[in-house]
Design a protein around this motif. Structure first.
Motif, PDB file in Angstrom:
ATOM      1  N   SER A  20       0.842  -1.196   0.000  1.00 44.35           N
ATOM      2  CA  SER A  20       0.000   0.000   0.000  1.00 44.35           C
ATOM      3  C   SER A  20       0.879   1.248   0.000  1.00 44.35           C
ATOM      4  O   SER A  20       1.946   1.289   0.612  1.00 44.35           O
ATOM      5  N   PRO A  23      -0.895   7.716   1.820  1.00 46.02           N
ATOM      6  CA  PRO A  23      -1.729   8.728   1.159  1.00 46.02           C
ATOM      7  C   PRO A  23      -1.012  10.066   0.960  1.00 46.02           C
ATOM      8  O   PRO A  23      -1.285  10.773   0.004  1.00 46.02           O
ATOM      9  N   GLU A  24      -0.095  10.431   1.846  1.00 45.30           N
ATOM     10  CA  GLU A  24       0.585  11.726   1.692  1.00 45.30           C
ATOM     11  C   GLU A  24       1.598  11.688   0.538  1.00 45.30           C
ATOM     12  O   GLU A  24       2.038  12.727   0.069  1.00 45.30           O
ATOM     13  N   TYR A  26       1.030  10.767  -2.536  1.00 43.25           N
ATOM     14  CA  TYR A  26       0.396  11.268  -3.761  1.00 43.25           C
ATOM     15  C   TYR A  26       0.488  12.791  -3.833  1.00 43.25           C
ATOM     16  O   TYR A  26       0.884  13.345  -4.859  1.00 43.25           O
TER      17      TYR A  26
END
Length: 82
Positions: A20, A23-24, A26
């Motif tokens: 995974s 998220p930061e 991106y």
């Protein structure tokens, strides 16, 4: 390790689920990519401006120096017969 073993190892690696992504990551990638595009665009603009300035300098020099015209003679021909 023979070919069949290498193929089997490659299949096992490809069948795993991908890790995974945080998220930061991106947002940071988008920010870095935008910065790279702005720098590239600025560099291209600077290159075109320098090319235009060099062309204009060459044209002005060519019109004032007129290198295609033969320079006048520095010496006079000898005077004979008078």
């Amino acid at each position: 390790m023979n070919r069949a073993q290498r193929e089997a190892a490659a299949r096992r690696i490809m069948e795993r689920t991908p890790p995974s992504v945080p998220p930061e990551l991106y947002a940071e990638a988008v920010q870095r990519g935008g910065r790279m595009l702005r720098r590239r665009k600025a560099a291209m603009l600077l290159m075109w401006l320098v090319l235009f300035a060099a062309t204009m300098a060459f044209v002005v020099w060519a019109l004032t120096a007129r290198p295609w015209v033969e320079p006048p003679s520095e010496t006079t021909p000898p005077l004979t017969g008078w």
